[in-house]
Every structure is written in structure tokens, then in C-alpha cells.
Design a protein around this motif. Structure first.
Motif, PDB file in Angstrom:
ATOM      1  N   GLU A  15      -1.498  -9.401  -1.830  1.00  0.00           N
ATOM      2  CA  GLU A  15      -0.548 -10.443  -2.220  1.00  0.00           C
ATOM      3  C   GLU A  15      -1.110 -11.851  -2.041  1.00  0.00           C
ATOM      4  O   GLU A  15      -0.714 -12.769  -2.757  1.00  0.00           O
ATOM      5  N   ASP A  16      -2.034 -12.026  -1.101  1.00  0.00           N
ATOM      6  CA  ASP A  16      -2.542 -13.390  -0.876  1.00  0.00           C
ATOM      7  C   ASP A  16      -4.057 -13.447  -0.734  1.00  0.00           C
ATOM      8  O   ASP A  16      -4.612 -14.458  -0.285  1.00  0.00           O
ATOM      9  N   SER A  17      -4.737 -12.363  -1.094  1.00  0.00           N
ATOM     10  CA  SER A  17      -6.196 -12.349  -0.957  1.00  0.00           C
ATOM     11  C   SER A  17      -6.769 -11.185  -1.750  1.00  0.00           C
ATOM     12  O   SER A  17      -6.029 -10.397  -2.346  1.00  0.00           O
ATOM     13  N   GLN A  18      -8.114 -11.104  -1.767  1.00  0.00           N
ATOM     14  CA  GLN A  18      -8.791  -9.937  -2.336  1.00  0.00           C
ATOM     15  C   GLN A  18      -9.727  -9.401  -1.250  1.00  0.00           C
ATOM     16  O   GLN A  18     -10.503 -10.177  -0.694  1.00  0.00           O
ATOM     17  N   GLN A  19      -9.619  -8.118  -0.966  1.00  0.00           N
ATOM     18  CA  GLN A  19     -10.411  -7.558   0.124  1.00  0.00           C
ATOM     19  C   GLN A  19     -10.923  -6.168  -0.243  1.00  0.00           C
ATOM     20  O   GLN A  19     -10.287  -5.441  -1.004  1.00  0.00           O
ATOM     21  N   ASN A  20     -12.058  -5.822   0.330  1.00  0.00           N
ATOM     22  CA  ASN A  20     -12.573  -4.454   0.221  1.00  0.00           C
ATOM     23  C   ASN A  20     -11.899  -3.610   1.293  1.00  0.00           C
ATOM     24  O   ASN A  20     -12.410  -3.476   2.407  1.00  0.00           O
ATOM     25  N   VAL A  21     -10.727  -3.100   0.979  1.00  0.00           N
ATOM     26  CA  VAL A  21      -9.953  -2.309   1.935  1.00  0.00           C
ATOM     27  C   VAL A  21      -9.562  -0.979   1.290  1.00  0.00           C
ATOM     28  O   VAL A  21      -9.630  -0.808   0.070  1.00  0.00           O
ATOM     29  N   GLU A  22      -9.169  -0.049   2.144  1.00  0.00           N
ATOM     30  CA  GLU A  22      -8.649   1.227   1.663  1.00  0.00           C
ATOM     31  C   GLU A  22      -7.131   1.144   1.547  1.00  0.00           C
ATOM     32  O   GLU A  22      -6.471   0.408   2.284  1.00  0.00           O
ATOM     33  N   ILE A  23      -6.592   1.910   0.616  1.00  0.00           N
ATOM     34  CA  ILE A  23      -5.137   1.992   0.437  1.00  0.00           C
ATOM     35  C   ILE A  23      -4.727   3.446   0.653  1.00  0.00           C
ATOM     36  O   ILE A  23      -5.242   4.353  -0.006  1.00  0.00           O
ATOM     37  N   GLY A  24      -3.810   3.656   1.579  1.00  0.00           N
ATOM     38  CA  GLY A  24      -3.289   4.993   1.839  1.00  0.00           C
ATOM     39  C   GLY A  24      -1.923   5.166   1.190  1.00  0.00           C
ATOM     40  O   GLY A  24      -1.039   4.309   1.348  1.00  0.00           O
ATOM     41  N   VAL A  25      -1.757   6.268   0.464  1.00  0.00           N
ATOM     42  CA  VAL A  25      -0.516   6.529  -0.271  1.00  0.00           C
ATOM     43  C   VAL A  25       0.132   7.790   0.275  1.00  0.00           C
ATOM     44  O   VAL A  25      -0.531   8.823   0.466  1.00  0.00           O
ATOM     45  N   LYS A  26       1.436   7.707   0.494  1.00  0.00           N
ATOM     46  CA  LYS A  26       2.206   8.861   0.944  1.00  0.00           C
ATOM     47  C   LYS A  26       3.552   8.873   0.217  1.00  0.00           C
ATOM     48  O   LYS A  26       4.242   7.851   0.181  1.00  0.00           O
ATOM     49  N   ASP A  27       3.898  10.002  -0.382  1.00  0.00           N
ATOM     50  CA  ASP A  27       5.179  10.159  -1.080  1.00  0.00           C
ATOM     51  C   ASP A  27       5.420   9.068  -2.119  1.00  0.00           C
ATOM     52  O   ASP A  27       6.532   8.546  -2.252  1.00  0.00           O
ATOM     53  N   GLY A  28       4.355   8.716  -2.827  1.00  0.00           N
ATOM     54  CA  GLY A  28       4.483   7.762  -3.919  1.00  0.00           C
ATOM     55  C   GLY A  28       4.519   6.301  -3.515  1.00  0.00           C
ATOM     56  O   GLY A  28       4.580   5.423  -4.376  1.00  0.00           O
ATOM     57  N   LYS A  29       4.464   6.037  -2.225  1.00  0.00           N
ATOM     58  CA  LYS A  29       4.526   4.665  -1.723  1.00  0.00           C
ATOM     59  C   LYS A  29       3.208   4.281  -1.047  1.00  0.00           C
ATOM     60  O   LYS A  29       2.468   5.141  -0.569  1.00  0.00           O
ATOM     61  N   ILE A  30       2.947   2.987  -0.984  1.00  0.00           N
ATOM     62  CA  ILE A  30       1.806   2.484  -0.220  1.00  0.00           C
ATOM     63  C   ILE A  30       2.167   2.564   1.257  1.00  0.00           C
ATOM     64  O   ILE A  30       3.108   1.900   1.717  1.00  0.00           O
ATOM     65  N   ALA A  31       1.443   3.395   1.993  1.00  0.00           N
ATOM     66  CA  ALA A  31       1.777   3.635   3.402  1.00  0.00           C
ATOM     67  C   ALA A  31       0.903   2.840   4.357  1.00  0.00           C
ATOM     68  O   ALA A  31       1.308   2.564   5.500  1.00  0.00           O
ATOM     69  N   ALA A  32      -0.311   2.490   3.930  1.00  0.00           N
ATOM     70  CA  ALA A  32      -1.218   1.748   4.816  1.00  0.00           C
ATOM     71  C   ALA A  32      -2.272   1.042   3.984  1.00  0.00           C
ATOM     72  O   ALA A  32      -2.666   1.517   2.909  1.00  0.00           O
TER      73      ALA A  32
END
Length: 453
Positions: A15-32
Motif C-alpha cells: 500500500e505504501d511501498s514496493q518490497q521483495n517480500v513473500e505473501i501468504g494466502v489462506k482461505d482466499g485471503k492475504i494472511a501474512a
């Protein structure tokens, strides 16, 4: 936690930056969102790619049901598949050109029935404001869950078709705005002066004019600006929240900014085609590029881009408004259907033209395709990569030029003014609520996991 999906190694637009991060998804939602998130059922490696929120296209026409009149126009299956291929994970569907138009409970239910089990992406709905639904139709649409309303000041619809859309007169606009104000929802308006543009078009046609250039001249800039001023006045009078669709001129945007400074709750969008094509090339392309308001002069192009880059224009849409090939197959621009098929080529073109050619920031890019429209229309689960939001992503391969062909298009009728153009970025993968709906290598998923919002 073991996630359903982890995206890793991509440059993620947060939302306020660009980063090399991982995205964890659970039950269709962004969890981490973070580093080294652990295990997942599925891992997507986004190496050397941009991970953006999926596009929220706030201006799309699907013509289903066709009512026996437009059954061969764009339907839900082809329209939402094209969206998936283009990185659009949700869109807001206009209340026309389907038959009947979406103007009350019965007509919106007919739309929901037509789209049942046919959606590849999520679809929110507009309701119409027309002269014939002022006695309860607006309230029925509110209860049915429309996210906004749409009205035309320009002439629209076919009076020979019962239940087709119809433009408003001044009283219907005023009364409708009073009623819509009570719902708290937006009224989006096509702002062109019908009386003047219709008559100028008739005169040009009578004089033997047939070119797209002459068509543009028959809809001069002031015929956009005048109705925008009227809408602002009516908004002040009624308290209705308003949005001007597909603004094609700088002067119109400037009126809207001035009204915002005066406290009016008003916003505007432009379309990809107004940021890409220009009047001087239209006749070489042909009627496939005809739309209204018309595409204006090349000298105006950068002025529109500047207003996108500085935030005066809230977001960018496709105004995907396709028809059948026969309605474009004419040498007379005044007789051709006015509408551009563009749903599949917003993410790639805007990334190329905005980020790669004009140094637009990645955050501004995500804002104009996803975050801003989701906020304006109250789609709270959509529009940004943040914990708790729907896991809707588009993966973009930058600096990867390709030339668009008709065979690339997933539309029912494979027409587009972008055919033959080199586009400098590619959509490689689209993910809707954690499920892959498009992969460049394997194509569009046959699963229809989209939902009506």
C-alpha cells in the motif's frame, strides 16, 4: 501456519511501498506478508516479476442477457475470461447494453441468473438511473446490492427495444440524484451535451462527412465541460455523491478539481484509450476505435497523462463496450457503433505507457488500476495487497515487448484497436482469491470461481 499459497521472489506493490517480500494466502485471503513465511500447499515463484493487486476495472459492459437483440455481443464467459487474461480480478458491470437494462429488482435478478456459474473473475454491479425508474426502481437496486448508479446525459439506447437504457432529462437527473443521495451511493455520469452533439453529428453527416476526424469535431470539448458544470451544480443542490466516467479532456478534469476544492464529493476516471490513441491516427485505424466522448488530439495526450500522474484523475478504466463485427464494418464513422473493446489490455498497456515510458511509480500504478477504484466504490476486500484483503494478484513481466494479435484476445468477437500494437510488458499470471485463473503457459483456467459482489 501452513498456507494454501505463498508467492515469493517478486517485487510486491504494497500500500505504501514496493518490497521483495513473500505473501501468504489462506482461505482466499492475504494472511501474512513478510520473509521466510514457511510452508504452503502451493508456491509461486515470481522471480523478475512485479506482483500488483489485481485490476479493479470500474467500467465494463457485458451484454447478457441479450434479450434476443444482442445475444452475439460480449457475454459473461468470454468477458470474464478476457478479464482474467488481462490481469483484471474484479470489475464493475454497467447497467447497459444488456436487455433489459438493469433498472429494478427484476432486471438485476435476470442479470444474476444469466451470470450464474459463468464468471472467471468477481463482478460488482451498477444500477441504472433512467426516466422510467424513479418510482421505486432506485430503491430496489439499492436493496439488491448495487455498488453505484449510472446515468447518461448523452443520447443512448434504442427506443425500438423495450427495456433498453435511456438517457436522463434534467428533471430525471435532479429527482434521481435526490433519491440516490439517500442511499449514500455514487452516481456515475456520462457527461456529454446530447442536444448539441446529436445536432452537430446530423449536420456533419448531411454534409457528406464520413471520417472519424469529422466525428471527433462533432463532439467538441465544450460539450463535455458544460454538462460537467451542470452535474456539479446539481450535486451541490442534492448532496448526491458523483463520479464522471471516461473524461477525455483536460478542461473537464479541471472543472472537477475546482469542485472538489469547493467541497463537492466528486471524482473522475479516464480510460486507457484516451491515454494511448489520438485523433490524427484514428482514420488509419478505422471504426474499431470509435467511442464517445471521442479520442482527442495528440497535443492533449500528455496533459491527460499529467493529470493521471498528479492525482487529478482518480483512476483509469477500460470502458469495455464491444459489439458485433457488422456494427463496426462501415466506411462511415457516424454510422459505426461507438465503443472500444479494451478489457484485456489495460494492465499491460498502462504499465508500459505509465511505469516504463513516463516513470510512474509502482504505487501510483497500483492506485490507478486497483486501490483508488476499490476505495471509491466501497469494495473493501479489493484493491490492495494487505493482510485481510482478498488474495487478488496480477504478475507482470516488465520490459517484455510483444505484438498483440486477434488470436490473443479472449473476447467473443475478436476486435480491438490495440491489435498490431507492440506492448512493452506482459501479464504472466492472474490470481483470484488465492486461485490461479490465468497462466501465460497454460492459459485461462476452466474453473469459474468468480462471484457477484
Amino acid at each position: 501456519m501452513k498456507y494454501d499459497l505463498i508467492l515469493k521472489n517478486g517485487l510486491v506493490i504494497l500500500e505504501d511501498s514496493q518490497q521483495n517480500v513473500e505473501i501468504g494466502v489462506k482461505d482466499g485471503k492475504i494472511a501474512a506478508i513478510g520473509q521466510d513465511l514457511g510452508e504452503a500447499e502451493q508456491v509461486i515463484d515470481a522471480q523478475n516479476q512485479i506482483v500488483s493487486p489485481g485490476m479493479v476495472d470500474a467500467h465494463v459492459h457485458i451484454t447478457e442477457p441479450g434479450g434476443g437483440y444482442r445475444d452475439s455481443w460480449e457475454g459473461y464467459v468470454t468477458g470474464t475470461r478476457a478479464a482474467a487474461k488481462g490481469g483484471v480480478t474484479s470489475f464493475i458491470e454497467m447497467p447497459l447494453n444488456q436487455v433489459p437494462a438493469t433498472t429494478d429488482q427484476a432486471s438485476i435478478q435476470a442479470k444474476f441468473d444469466a451470470g450464474k456459474d459463468e464468471l472467471s473473475v468477481d463482478v460488482a454491479s451498477y444500477g441504472g438511473l433512467v426516466p422510467y425508474n424513479l418510482n421505486g426502481g432506485i430503491q430496489e437496486l439499492d436493496e439488491a446490492g448495487v455498488v453505484a448508479y449510472k446515468a447518461f446525459l448523452a443520447t443512448c439506447g434504442d427506443r425500438s427495444i423495450e427495456g433498453d437504457f435511456e438517457n436522463v432529462d434534467d428533471y430525471s437527473l435532479y429527482e434521481g440524484m435526490k433519491q440516490i443521495a439517500k442511499t449514500g451511493k455514487l452516481l456515475s455520469i456520462h457527461a456529454e451535451n446530447a442536444t448539441i452533439t446529436d445536432r452537430l453529428g446530423e449536420i456533419a453527416k448531411a454534409n457528406g462527412e464520413t471520417t472519424l476526424s469529422a466525428y471527433v469535431d462533432s463532439r467538441p470539448v465544450f460539450t463535455e465541460v458544460e454538462p460537467i458544470r451542470k452535474i456539479i451544480l446539481f450535486a451541490k443542490e442534492t448532496g448526491c455523491r458523483v463520479h464522471i466516467v471516461h473524461v477525455a479532456c483536460e478542461e473537464g478534469v479541471d472543472e472537477i478539481i475546482k469542485a472538489q476544492q469547493e467541497g463537492v464529493d466528486i471524482s473522475c476516471e479516464t480510460c486507457t484509450h484516451y491515454l494511448y490513441f489520438y485523433k490524427e491516427e484514428l482514420d488509419d485505424i478505422g471504426p474499431v476505435v470509435k467511442c464517445s466522448p471521442p479520442i482527442r488530439e495528440k497535443s492533449r495526450l500528455e496533459g491527460m497523462w499529467n493529470r493521471v500522474l498528479n492525482g487529478d484523475i482518480g483512476f483509469v478504466t477500460s470502458d469495455h463496450s464491444p459489439c458485433t463485427p457488422d456494427l463496426k464494418d462501415t466506411d462511415n464513422a457516424f454510422e459505426a457503433w461507438g465503443g472500444i473493446a479494451g478489457l484485456q489490455n489495460n494492465v499491460d498497456i498502462l504499465f508500459d505507457e505509465g511505469v516504463q515510458k513516463r516513470n510512474m511509480s509502482l504505487n501510483k500504478f497500483a492506485d490507478i488500476i486497483a486501490t483508488a477504484p476499490a476505495k471509491r466504490f466501497g469494495l473493501k476486500a479489493k484493491g490492495s495487497i494487505a493482510v485481510g484483503k482478498d488474495a487478488d494478484f496480477v504478475l507482470i513481466k516488465p520490459n517484455a515487448p510483444y505484438t498483440l494479435t486477434a488470436e490473443d484476445l479472449a473476447y467473443r468477437n475478436k476486435m480491438s484497436p490495440y491489435i498490431g500494437r507492440e506492448i512493452g510488458a506482459q501479464v504472466t499470471q492472474t490470481i483470484l482469491r488465492g486461485e490461479e485463473i490465468y497462466n501465460q503457459k497454460t492459459g485461462i483456467s476452466e474453473k469459474r470461481t468468480g462471484q457477484f459482489i
